[in-house]
Scaffold this active site. Structure first.
Site, PDB file in Angstrom:
ATOM      1  N   TRP A 304     -16.017  -4.758   5.766  1.00  0.00           N
ATOM      2  CA  TRP A 304     -17.299  -4.721   5.411  1.00  0.00           C
ATOM      3  C   TRP A 304     -18.153  -4.739   6.744  1.00  0.00           C
ATOM      4  CZ3 TRP A 304     -18.243  -7.954   0.458  1.00  0.00           C
ATOM      5  CH2 TRP A 304     -17.260  -7.356  -0.422  1.00  0.00           C
ATOM      6  N   ASP A 405     -21.612   0.043  -3.414  1.00  0.00           N
ATOM      7  CA  ASP A 405     -21.039  -0.826  -4.226  1.00  0.00           C
ATOM      8  C   ASP A 405     -21.587  -2.194  -4.447  1.00  0.00           C
ATOM      9  OD1 ASP A 405     -18.680  -1.425  -5.840  1.00  0.00           O
ATOM     10  OD2 ASP A 405     -17.324  -1.695  -4.251  1.00  0.00           O
ATOM     11  N   GLU A 408     -23.679  -7.555  -7.890  1.00  0.00           N
ATOM     12  CA  GLU A 408     -23.700  -8.300  -8.894  1.00  0.00           C
ATOM     13  C   GLU A 408     -23.120  -9.657  -8.254  1.00  0.00           C
ATOM     14  OE1 GLU A 408     -20.367  -6.585  -7.819  1.00  0.00           O
ATOM     15  OE2 GLU A 408     -21.218  -5.392  -9.272  1.00  0.00           O
ATOM     16  N   ASP A 472     -14.520  -0.456 -12.273  1.00  0.00           N
ATOM     17  CA  ASP A 472     -13.058  -0.780 -11.879  1.00  0.00           C
ATOM     18  C   ASP A 472     -12.284  -0.763 -13.224  1.00  0.00           C
ATOM     19  OD1 ASP A 472     -13.913  -0.908  -9.484  1.00  0.00           O
ATOM     20  OD2 ASP A 472     -13.803  -2.957  -9.078  1.00  0.00           O
ATOM     21  N   HIS A 537      -9.895   8.324  -7.345  1.00  0.00           N
ATOM     22  CA  HIS A 537      -9.762   7.009  -6.787  1.00  0.00           C
ATOM     23  C   HIS A 537      -8.324   6.720  -6.242  1.00  0.00           C
ATOM     24  CE1 HIS A 537     -10.103   2.993  -4.942  1.00  0.00           C
ATOM     25  NE2 HIS A 537     -11.645   2.960  -5.330  1.00  0.00           N
TER      26      HIS A 537
END
Length: 681
Positions: A304, A405, A408, A472, A537
């Site tokens: 990240w 992405d 949340e 996911d 994916h």
């Protein structure tokens, strides 16, 4: 007693003995008597704990009191209704219309000690309810409560399943039927009205009772809007006029599958070459590990630190130009958090751009064997800085798109620059993250050329998120968290005003000895060919999963289905343009066009793609036929040309020929017929 109607002809408030009724366009919205009050007030303390995006949420409720007495006071612009219970418990409901003529209810606790409200809307036992954002287990929401809180969607999402139990035991990650990345306080009733709440606090919409819907707000106020339509298409047009609509997709999206690949520049090149050599239509490479990788017990994770990793992807800048010249886009990855052990986080910290803890220090979130700082998007300077990270490190670098992405994970105990409680900002956070990405495209002139896709959302995502993906799913056949769950997810999101949706082909979550089978991957590929976007994916444990290039037969299957997808390009573009113009979703529940057919209101695993294609994905293992429902019309089976009038039908459904029908009267019937010829070759 006559109705009180001050200049608001669509709204009628009628006092009755010790109560009142409120109607809007002849729909009964509220009914109040001392015995059946419509407003409750109370006080509670939220107990919210987060672990890796999974939330344990409890309310230490101190008081919940029915406000039995109501006094109606009309004025020139509406009504004020005073609710009381004794001398100290009181609330006010302001009834008015906004500039578009929508009914607006402003509910406010008048007792300073109260921070909870409940409003009971009148209902009929036969009502069906749809929306509340992206719901994976149920499409018709009638009969259950739906807490609205953005979070991880959960692993398994069914408390009766062994996988969910395993995930709960490991880290409380199993979830339940209402866990979702994209909640939204919006629902559509078959009384042909929508209800939307402006707030972002924790809410619970309970549709369990036969004669009322109870909306619970963990706040001392709420603003609720209603609007009616003559049919569901008009209703969605009105809803999306309020919430916003997605722009049209870049043209390249329709030109094939976007390959999810990791491992470096040459790995991407080799897989691209192999698939194109075998006839697979490829529109892009999505390399989420473009910024590097971090290995954890969960599997391969992205580093990240949102900069090109030259070691893993040497010469990527030049390769992107070469791919673009061949019609192949390059897509990357970013999220609103920065790894604590990398330089981008250090820069954000030095500038004061991270959210804080109670002591004023930078707040770091544990994301699974590593920590990350949270960019404070409520700080205008931090927001602009991060938007520039997107502009410079992704857009200027040459990325044609990316996965935006997360969103949340905002902890409720962090402190924000704007001074608003993180508990209130939590649900709003994904839409703010979407806005940051959208503006980066808009300000660089790339809107309509570059695509970002998101899993998390809330009210406002309609305006700013250019594409949603389903998140996911497990690499399995489960109804609540496998292939099947994507269909109600797309339909419920469409009924919430977001009409662009797709999923990871084959699913993502690979845990507890799950392994993606060849059959599952091929069935998911079949389904995805009849959605607005095809994208693969590898999953979080690529070595455990069957991949698009695992054998020649799989590659050949992708060649066939990407040809189907690209052949549908003009039809899909029309449906997407209609979504951008009117808010009519690309993937639609059948009752949007067959509202007189009662059966269509109960169907959650089949859909209309645009107006003229009916799709019923095969979502069970080992099947070679499939039973579905056709509303009354002139239908043609896509693969055989056989005609049907309607009703329950069973058709052969081998791999590569999912159950799909088209309307014989469609203006696109010639295009659809070519698919039968192509598939026969």
């Amino acid at each position: 007693m006559p109705a009180l109607q001050p200049t608001l002809t669509a709204i009628t408030v009628t006092p009755q003995a010790q109560g009142f009724t409120l109607c809007y366009h002849q729909r009964l919205i509220l009914r109040h008597t001392p015995e059946t009050p419509c407003v409750w007030a109370g006080a509670g303390t939220a107990d919210i704990e987060m672990f890796r995006g999974n939330f344990s949420i409890k309310d230490r409720l101190h008081e919940k009191v029915a406000l039995t007495d109501a006094t109606v006071l009309p004025d020139a612009t509406g009504w004020s209704i005073r609710f009381t219970r004794g001398d100290t418990i009181c609330a006010t409901l302001r009834v008015s219309a906004d500039e578009a003529g929508r009914l607006v209810l402003n509910l406010k606790n008048d007792a300073p000690s109260h921070n909870r409200l409940w409003l009971r809307l009148a209902a009929q036992p036969a009502d069906h309810i749809y929306g509340c954002g992206e719901q994976f287990s149920y499409f018709d929401l009638r009969g259950k409560p739906f807490p609205l809180w953005t979070s991880e969607q959960g692993v398994g999402r069914n408390k009766q399943s062994y996988v969910t139990w395993q995930a709960d035991c490991k880290e409380n990650a199993g979830g339940d039927y209402y866990w979702t990345f994209f909640p939204q306080p919006t629902f559509i009733s078959t009384q042909k009205y929508f209800c939307h709440v402006d707030n972002s606090c924790y809410m619970n919409f309970d549709f369990s009772a036969p004669d009322f819907h109870e909306l619970a707000f963990w706040e001392d106020n709420a603003t609720i809007r209603f609007e009616c339509g003559s049919d569901y298409i008009e209703l969605l047009e009105k809803l999306t006029a309020l919430l916003g609509r997605q722009p049209e997709l870049p043209d390249w999206v329709y030109d094939g599958v976007t390959l999810g690949v990791q491992g470096g520049t040459e790995v991407c090149q080799q897989k691209l070459d192999t698939l194109r050599r075998h006839g697979v239509k490829v529109n892009g490479i999505w390399a989420q590990d473009w910024s590097g990788i971090r290995m954890t017990s969960f599997g391969k994770r992205v580093m990240w630190n949102w900069k090109w990793n030259r070691d893993l992807y040497p010469q990527l800048d030049e390769r992107i130009k070469a791919w673009n010249a061949e019609g192949v886009q390059f897509l990357s990855y970013i999220n609103p958090y920065v790894a604590s052990d990398r330089e981008l986080c250090a820069e954000a910290a030095a500038r004061g751009f991270l959210t804080k803890d109670a002591a004023g220090k930078d707040y770091h979130v544990e994301f699974g064997e590593f920590y990350a700082g949270v960019i404070d998007l409520t700080n205008p300077e931090a927001y602009d800085w991060y938007k520039n990270v997107i502009k410079e490190n992704l857009i200027a670098f040459g990325c044609n798109g990316w996965m935006a992405d997360f969103g949340e994970y905002l902890p409720t105990d962090t402190h924000l620059h704007n001074g608003v409680s993180a508990e209130i900002m939590h649900n709003a956070w994904p839409a703010l993250w979407a806005k940051c990405n959208y503006e980066a495209l808009e300000e660089t002139g790339k809107l309509g050329e570059v695509l970002f896709f998101m899993r998390a959302g809330y009210t406002g995502s309609q305006k700013y998120s250019t594409m949603m993906w389903a998140g996911d799913q497990n690499v399995d056949w489960s109804l609540d968290d496998g292939l099947a769950s994507v269909v109600p997810a797309a339909l419920s999101l469409g009924m919430s005003g977001h009409g662009l949706h797709h999923s990871d082909i084959g699913g993502y979550t690979t845990l507890f000895e799950m392994k993606r089978s060849k059959e599952l991957l091929l069935r998911w590929c079949d389904f995805s060919a009849f959605t607005p976007m095809m994208r693969t994916h590898e999953g979080n444990r690529p070595g455990d999963n069957w991949q698009f290039d695992s054998d020649d037969d799989t590659i050949a299957h992708f060649a066939r289905m990407t040809t189907v997808f690209t052949t549908l390009k003009p039809y899909l573009k029309q449906a997407v343009a209609q979504n951008a113009k009117t808010g009519l979703p690309v993937m639609r529940p059948l009752f949007l066009h067959y509202e007189e057919d009662a059966r269509t209101y109960t169907l959650k695993y089949q859909y209309l793609l645009g107006r003229d294609l009916l799709v019923a994905p095969v979502y069970e293992q080992g099947r070679d036929d499939w039973t579905l429902y056709l509303p009354e019309d002139n239908w043609v089976h896509l693969w055989t040309g056989e005609t049907y009038r309607g009703g329950d039908v069973t058709v052969a459904a081998p791999l590569g020929k999912p159950p799909v029908f088209y309307r014989a009267d469609s203006e696109w019937h010639t295009l659809f017929a070519t698919l039968r010829l192509l598939n026969a070759l």
